[in-house]
Design a protein around this motif. Sequence first.
Motif, PDB file in Angstrom:
ATOM      1  N   HIS A  16       0.839  -1.201   0.000  1.00  0.00           N
ATOM      2  CA  HIS A  16       0.000   0.000   0.000  1.00  0.00           C
ATOM      3  C   HIS A  16       0.875   1.252   0.000  1.00  0.00           C
ATOM      4  CE1 HIS A  16      -3.275  -2.597   1.329  1.00  0.00           C
ATOM      5  NE2 HIS A  16      -4.112  -1.590   1.408  1.00  0.00           N
ATOM      6  N   CYS A  17       0.393   2.321  -0.648  1.00  0.00           N
ATOM      7  CA  CYS A  17       1.040   3.618  -0.480  1.00  0.00           C
ATOM      8  C   CYS A  17       0.591   4.162   0.891  1.00  0.00           C
ATOM      9  CB  CYS A  17       0.657   4.579  -1.605  1.00  0.00           C
ATOM     10  SG  CYS A  17      -1.056   5.140  -1.589  1.00  0.00           S
ATOM     11  N   ALA A  18       1.212   5.240   1.350  1.00  0.00           N
ATOM     12  CA  ALA A  18       0.933   5.733   2.707  1.00  0.00           C
ATOM     13  C   ALA A  18      -0.539   6.121   2.882  1.00  0.00           C
ATOM     14  CB  ALA A  18       1.844   6.918   3.009  1.00  0.00           C
ATOM     15  N   THR A  19      -1.097   6.826   1.905  1.00  0.00           N
ATOM     16  CA  THR A  19      -2.488   7.282   1.996  1.00  0.00           C
ATOM     17  C   THR A  19      -3.441   6.088   2.066  1.00  0.00           C
ATOM     18  OG1 THR A  19      -1.811   9.059   0.520  1.00  0.00           O
ATOM     19  CG2 THR A  19      -4.168   8.838   0.917  1.00  0.00           C
ATOM     20  N   CYS A  20      -3.243   5.143   1.173  1.00  0.00           N
ATOM     21  CA  CYS A  20      -4.132   3.975   1.143  1.00  0.00           C
ATOM     22  C   CYS A  20      -3.935   3.110   2.382  1.00  0.00           C
ATOM     23  CB  CYS A  20      -3.888   3.153  -0.119  1.00  0.00           C
ATOM     24  SG  CYS A  20      -4.414   3.998  -1.612  1.00  0.00           S
ATOM     25  N   ALA A  21      -2.701   3.019   2.890  1.00  0.00           N
ATOM     26  CA  ALA A  21      -2.459   2.213   4.090  1.00  0.00           C
ATOM     27  C   ALA A  21      -3.302   2.756   5.238  1.00  0.00           C
ATOM     28  CB  ALA A  21      -0.979   2.218   4.447  1.00  0.00           C
TER      29      ALA A  21
ATOM     30  N   THR B 211      -7.012   1.827   4.563  1.00  0.00           N
ATOM     31  CA  THR B 211      -7.272   0.401   4.757  1.00  0.00           C
ATOM     32  C   THR B 211      -7.212   0.023   6.232  1.00  0.00           C
ATOM     33  OG1 THR B 211      -6.444  -0.145   2.566  1.00  0.00           O
ATOM     34  CG2 THR B 211      -6.524  -1.932   4.137  1.00  0.00           C
ATOM     35  N   LYS B 212      -6.244   0.605   6.981  1.00  0.00           N
ATOM     36  CA  LYS B 212      -6.148   0.272   8.405  1.00  0.00           C
ATOM     37  C   LYS B 212      -7.405   0.723   9.147  1.00  0.00           C
ATOM     38  CE  LYS B 212      -1.128   0.286   8.796  1.00  0.00           C
ATOM     39  NZ  LYS B 212       0.012   1.188   9.058  1.00  0.00           N
ATOM     40  N   LYS B 213      -7.907   1.909   8.799  1.00  0.00           N
ATOM     41  CA  LYS B 213      -9.136   2.399   9.434  1.00  0.00           C
ATOM     42  C   LYS B 213     -10.311   1.497   9.085  1.00  0.00           C
ATOM     43  CE  LYS B 213      -8.018   7.253   9.957  1.00  0.00           C
ATOM     44  NZ  LYS B 213      -7.537   8.131   8.871  1.00  0.00           N
ATOM     45  N   GLU B 214     -10.377   1.107   7.829  1.00  0.00           N
ATOM     46  CA  GLU B 214     -11.460   0.220   7.404  1.00  0.00           C
ATOM     47  C   GLU B 214     -11.383  -1.117   8.121  1.00  0.00           C
ATOM     48  OE1 GLU B 214     -12.364   1.476   2.827  1.00  0.00           O
ATOM     49  OE2 GLU B 214     -11.411  -0.433   3.233  1.00  0.00           O
ATOM     50  N   ASN B 215     -10.178  -1.652   8.234  1.00  0.00           N
ATOM     51  CA  ASN B 215     -10.027  -2.949   8.892  1.00  0.00           C
ATOM     52  C   ASN B 215     -10.479  -2.869  10.341  1.00  0.00           C
ATOM     53  OD1 ASN B 215      -9.106  -3.986   6.514  1.00  0.00           O
ATOM     54  ND2 ASN B 215      -6.972  -4.156   7.131  1.00  0.00           N
ATOM     55  N   GLU B 216     -10.175  -1.747  10.989  1.00  0.00           N
ATOM     56  CA  GLU B 216     -10.636  -1.527  12.365  1.00  0.00           C
ATOM     57  C   GLU B 216     -12.155  -1.507  12.414  1.00  0.00           C
ATOM     58  OE1 GLU B 216      -7.412   1.541  13.819  1.00  0.00           O
ATOM     59  OE2 GLU B 216      -9.388   2.032  14.640  1.00  0.00           O
ATOM     60  N   PHE B 217     -12.711  -0.797  11.440  1.00  0.00           N
ATOM     61  CA  PHE B 217     -14.158  -0.677  11.343  1.00  0.00           C
ATOM     62  C   PHE B 217     -14.798  -2.060  11.172  1.00  0.00           C
ATOM     63  CE2 PHE B 217     -17.930  -0.440   8.719  1.00  0.00           C
ATOM     64  CZ  PHE B 217     -18.700   0.476   9.413  1.00  0.00           C
ATOM     65  N   PHE B 218     -14.221  -2.856  10.304  1.00  0.00           N
ATOM     66  CA  PHE B 218     -14.768  -4.193  10.075  1.00  0.00           C
ATOM     67  C   PHE B 218     -14.627  -5.055  11.321  1.00  0.00           C
ATOM     68  CE2 PHE B 218     -14.989  -2.956   5.756  1.00  0.00           C
ATOM     69  CZ  PHE B 218     -15.971  -3.764   5.205  1.00  0.00           C
ATOM     70  N   ASP B 219     -13.435  -4.984  11.929  1.00  0.00           N
ATOM     71  CA  ASP B 219     -13.184  -5.798  13.116  1.00  0.00           C
ATOM     72  C   ASP B 219     -14.149  -5.465  14.229  1.00  0.00           C
ATOM     73  OD1 ASP B 219     -11.228  -7.308  12.192  1.00  0.00           O
ATOM     74  OD2 ASP B 219      -9.575  -6.339  13.248  1.00  0.00           O
ATOM     75  N   LYS B 220     -14.383  -4.179  14.400  1.00  0.00           N
ATOM     76  CA  LYS B 220     -15.172  -3.751  15.535  1.00  0.00           C
ATOM     77  C   LYS B 220     -16.668  -3.699  15.217  1.00  0.00           C
ATOM     78  CE  LYS B 220     -15.227  -0.267  19.066  1.00  0.00           C
ATOM     79  NZ  LYS B 220     -14.919   1.128  19.355  1.00  0.00           N
ATOM     80  N   HIS B 221     -17.013  -2.874  14.225  1.00  0.00           N
ATOM     81  CA  HIS B 221     -18.433  -2.594  14.018  1.00  0.00           C
ATOM     82  C   HIS B 221     -19.158  -3.638  13.188  1.00  0.00           C
ATOM     83  CE1 HIS B 221     -18.043   1.099  16.099  1.00  0.00           C
ATOM     84  NE2 HIS B 221     -17.001   1.418  15.354  1.00  0.00           N
ATOM     85  N   VAL B 222     -18.527  -4.115  12.149  1.00  0.00           N
ATOM     86  CA  VAL B 222     -19.240  -5.086  11.332  1.00  0.00           C
ATOM     87  C   VAL B 222     -19.493  -6.356  12.136  1.00  0.00           C
ATOM     88  CG1 VAL B 222     -19.175  -6.460   9.216  1.00  0.00           C
ATOM     89  CG2 VAL B 222     -18.512  -4.062   9.152  1.00  0.00           C
ATOM     90  N   LYS B 223     -18.541  -6.704  12.997  1.00  0.00           N
ATOM     91  CA  LYS B 223     -18.768  -7.860  13.869  1.00  0.00           C
ATOM     92  C   LYS B 223     -19.954  -7.627  14.799  1.00  0.00           C
ATOM     93  CE  LYS B 223     -14.395 -10.191  13.992  1.00  0.00           C
ATOM     94  NZ  LYS B 223     -13.057 -10.018  14.527  1.00  0.00           N
ATOM     95  N   THR B 224     -20.030  -6.398  15.340  1.00  0.00           N
ATOM     96  CA  THR B 224     -21.164  -6.047  16.192  1.00  0.00           C
ATOM     97  C   THR B 224     -22.467  -6.189  15.419  1.00  0.00           C
ATOM     98  OG1 THR B 224     -19.750  -4.416  17.236  1.00  0.00           O
ATOM     99  CG2 THR B 224     -22.102  -4.232  17.693  1.00  0.00           C
TER     100      THR B 224
END
Length: 183
Positions: free
Chosen positions: A90-95, A98-111
């Motif tokens: 990933h480039c810095a911006t996309c990294a 993606t990290k924010k999205e992964n957090e979102f998926f881990d936390k909220h989508v699981k909820t």
Amino acid sequence: MAAPEKKLVRSKSGLRMVTVDDDETSPFLLMEPPWVPDNECDCCQSCRGKFDFLRRRKHHCRRCGRCFCDNCCKTKVALPRMCFIDPVRHCATCADTTKKENEFFDKHVKTLVNGGQFMLSGKDQSDIESQFLCKLSSDHRFLNFEAESDKYESIQVSNLESLQIMANSRDDEGMSLTFYSLK
Ligand SMILES: [Zn+2]
Ligand SMILES: [Zn+2]
């Protein structure tokens, strides 16, 4: 509901595990971007350093497809929205994204898969907003009504314009989070 059948495919960016049937893909799926052609970039799109064969070689960010030097594109992050099996460059911006999205998926989508409160409203101003207890199906394609499943049909997530998660007293206080806009 049975889990959709999946198959392994190899793209230029890496191995991906995708659903066999296009109709069964997750609404959160991102398409692989086209790569900026090699002949259109002679320097890194971030630090502007000129490419050469030995010291500064070209790499493509798997998320945006732009062309960077190793130093500006060296972070490898899991990108489940593109179904990659392994973390990809990933480039810095996309990294960051993606990290924010992964957090979102881990936390909220699981909820949400466990069940959550949704305020649902229609496209027109006149449509009434109401709060429902809904559960997101494990493949993320449908929002099922828990208490009123006899009254309302499941909503196809890909038909939603946007979605907000209501505050959850057990969790974060007073949080209202804008879900992905899916259109
Ligand atoms: Zn660079
Ligand atoms: Zn990028």
